[in-house]
Design an enzyme around this catalytic site. Structure first.
Site, PDB file in Angstrom:
ATOM      1  N   TYR A   1       0.812  -1.215   0.000  1.00 26.53           N
ATOM      2  CA  TYR A   1       0.000   0.000   0.000  1.00 26.53           C
ATOM      3  C   TYR A   1       0.846   1.266   0.000  1.00 26.53           C
ATOM      4  CZ  TYR A   1      -4.545  -2.217   0.857  1.00 26.53           C
ATOM      5  OH  TYR A   1      -5.705  -2.928   0.747  1.00 26.53           O
TER       6      TYR A   1
ATOM      7  N   LYS B   1       3.750 -15.299   3.109  1.00 24.39           N
ATOM      8  CA  LYS B   1       3.987 -16.057   1.874  1.00 24.39           C
ATOM      9  C   LYS B   1       5.498 -16.299   1.819  1.00 24.39           C
ATOM     10  CE  LYS B   1       2.552 -17.918  -2.012  1.00 24.39           C
ATOM     11  NZ  LYS B   1       1.743 -19.159  -2.016  1.00 24.39           N
TER      12      LYS B   1
ATOM     13  N   ASP C   1      -2.245 -18.508   1.291  1.00 24.06           N
ATOM     14  CA  ASP C   1      -3.223 -19.253   0.471  1.00 24.06           C
ATOM     15  C   ASP C   1      -3.885 -20.342   1.313  1.00 24.06           C
ATOM     16  OD1 ASP C   1      -0.694 -20.430   0.553  1.00 24.06           O
ATOM     17  OD2 ASP C   1      -0.700 -21.113  -1.524  1.00 24.06           O
TER      18      ASP C   1
ATOM     19  N   ASP D   1      -6.027  -7.160   4.266  1.00 20.41           N
ATOM     20  CA  ASP D   1      -7.174  -6.577   3.559  1.00 20.41           C
ATOM     21  C   ASP D   1      -8.056  -7.687   3.006  1.00 20.41           C
ATOM     22  OD1 ASP D   1      -8.750  -4.576   2.229  1.00 20.41           O
ATOM     23  OD2 ASP D   1      -7.739  -5.132   0.363  1.00 20.41           O
TER      24      ASP D   1
ATOM     25  N   ASP E   1     -11.861  -9.372   4.697  1.00 24.36           N
ATOM     26  CA  ASP E   1     -13.150  -9.426   3.983  1.00 24.36           C
ATOM     27  C   ASP E   1     -13.705 -10.853   4.004  1.00 24.36           C
ATOM     28  OD1 ASP E   1     -13.099  -6.738   3.296  1.00 24.36           O
ATOM     29  OD2 ASP E   1     -13.677  -7.102   1.212  1.00 24.36           O
TER      30      ASP E   1
HETATM   31  C1  IPM Z   1     -10.240  -1.579   3.943  1.00 21.95           C
HETATM   32  C2  IPM Z   1     -10.525  -1.026   2.578  1.00 21.95           C
HETATM   33  C3  IPM Z   1      -9.390  -0.078   2.197  1.00 21.95           C
HETATM   34  C4  IPM Z   1      -8.108  -0.872   2.196  1.00 21.95           C
HETATM   35  C5  IPM Z   1      -9.592   0.660   0.851  1.00 21.95           C
HETATM   36  C6  IPM Z   1     -10.870   1.476   0.852  1.00 21.95           C
HETATM   37  C7  IPM Z   1      -8.418   1.510   0.487  1.00 21.95           C
HETATM   38  O1  IPM Z   1     -10.679  -2.042   1.649  1.00 21.95           O
HETATM   39  O2  IPM Z   1     -10.165  -0.788   4.907  1.00 21.95           O
HETATM   40  O3  IPM Z   1     -10.095  -2.797   4.055  1.00 21.95           O
HETATM   41  O4  IPM Z   1      -7.790  -1.558   1.205  1.00 21.95           O
HETATM   42  O5  IPM Z   1      -7.408  -0.835   3.196  1.00 21.95           O
HETATM   43 MG    MG Z   2     -10.647  -3.980   2.483  1.00 19.72          MG
END
Ligand code: IPM
Ligand code: MG
Length: 360
Positions: free
Chosen positions: A146, A195, A227, A251, A255
């Protein structure tokens, strides 16, 4: 206590869900004898519209001047919103990354917990959901891909894009220490995800995590390739307590972890620096498709406000009260659309905020 909270409602469903969290915080202040003063700030697409940039220096300064920041979500539809016609460093997400970096918020805590009442909303097989899970994803937030240098250039007539993934030992050590500290307050297990079969940065990650682990003899730890971790999260999520990982892997895995809790609308997060200061936001996005319709799930934001009380203000019993109120309304059958199932009571975003507030 008197506390100042910077509030960034943001874009999409952000304003709706943050308003519900503020309702809850006001009730907490009332009930426990505190006073919370809010400083509302613009960031993301709304700041682009108002100021031409996703984050102004003034916003950074005002955020720093607060005791903590409560945030909604930022960004819009990447295919249709004019914000995504702007150069990458002028888009809504650039504001969020700059804010994380400016406030040195290197430790991102994303708890993923399956509420017994939401087992039906869990997309995993019933026997896996039955075992439940309760994990804390510790994501490094100010390093890695990032924040590495990136460029797009023509190399021998071919357009070529480069992103770089860099970690130094200090960045790894401070997040690892946080993960082991938190594991000590939980079930005392750390799974460090990397990884290392491919990446140098992961091999350094492993080495430093092993050094840190020596200071925590009570905590058991293991290394897991990313993975494999993605697979284990859907196969046997109950095995995880604290999952420690770098920015990009965190990240993606967070999710995935949120989805198995039933809805991304359930997952809170805290981003902390090395003081008591932190930024608290739901892990989910701005959901522009349902924005302004009063049907978003405000629970992730309300639970983020609970984390704010706990981690930045040391208000444990207040945080417990908010978390208990969330558990109670789920038990009582209140559901927003994303977690709705047969026989339950469908409520709007503000309706959910109201019943949680009433239960505090
Ligand atoms: C998160 C989001 C952010 C990230 C985006 C909006 C830049 O997906 O907070 O997980 O990738 O960190
Ligand atoms: Mg995210």
């Amino acid at each position: 206590m008197n506390k100042k909270i910077a509030v960034i409602k943001g874009d999409g469903i952000g304003p709706e869900v943050v308003s519900e969290a503020m309702k809850v915080l006001d009730k907490v202040a009332d009930k426990f004898g505190h006073s919370f003063e809010y400083d509302q700030l613009l960031m993301g697409g709304c700041s682009i519209d108002a100021n031409g940039v996703p984050l102004t220096d003034e916003t950074i300064e005002r955020a720093k001047a607060a005791d903590a920041v409560l945030m909604g979500s930022i960004g819009g539809n990447t295919a249709t919103s004019p914000w995504y016609k702007l150069p990458a460093d002028k888009r809504p997400e650039a504001g969020l990354l700059k804010l994380r970096k400016s406030l040195n918020l290197f430790a991102n805590l994303r708890p993923a917990l399956l509420y017994g009442e939401l087992k039906d909303a869990c997309p995993l097989k019933a026997e896996i959901a039955e075992r439940g899970f309760d994990m804390m994803i510790m994501r490094e937030l100010t390093g890695g891909l990032y924040f590495g240098t990136r460029k797009t250039e023509e190399v021998n007539g071919v357009i070529t894009a480069t992103d770089t993934l860099t970690y130094n030992e200090n960045e790894i050590r401070r997040i690892a220490v946080r993960a082991f500290d938190i594991a000590m307050k939980r079930r005392k297990k750390v799974t460090s995800v990397d990884k290392a079969n491919v990446l140098d940065s992961s091999r350094l990650w492993r080495k430093i995590v092993e050094e840190v682990a020596k200071d925590y003899p009570e905590v058991s730890y293991e290394h897991m390739l990313v993975d494999n971790c993605a697979m284990q999260l859907v196969k046997d999520p109950a095995q995880f307590d604290v999952v420690l990982t770098e920015n990009m892997f965190g990240d993606i895995l967070s999710d995935e972890a949120s989805m198995i809790t039933g809805s991304i609308g359930m997952l809170a997060s805290a981003s902390l620096n090395d003081t008591k200061f932190g930024l608290y936001e739901p892990s989910g996005g701005s959901a522009p498709d349902i924005a302004g319709q009063n049907k978003a799930n405000p629970i992730a934001t309300i639970l983020s406000a609970a984390m704010l009380l706990r981690y930045s203000f040391d208000m444990d019993k207040e945080a417990d009260a908010v978390e208990a109120a969330v558990a109670k309304v789920l038990k009582d059958g209140y559901r927003t659309g994303d977690i709705m199932s047969e026989g339950m009571k469908l409520v709007s975003c503000s309706g959910m905020g109201d019943v949680i507030t009433e239960n505090i």
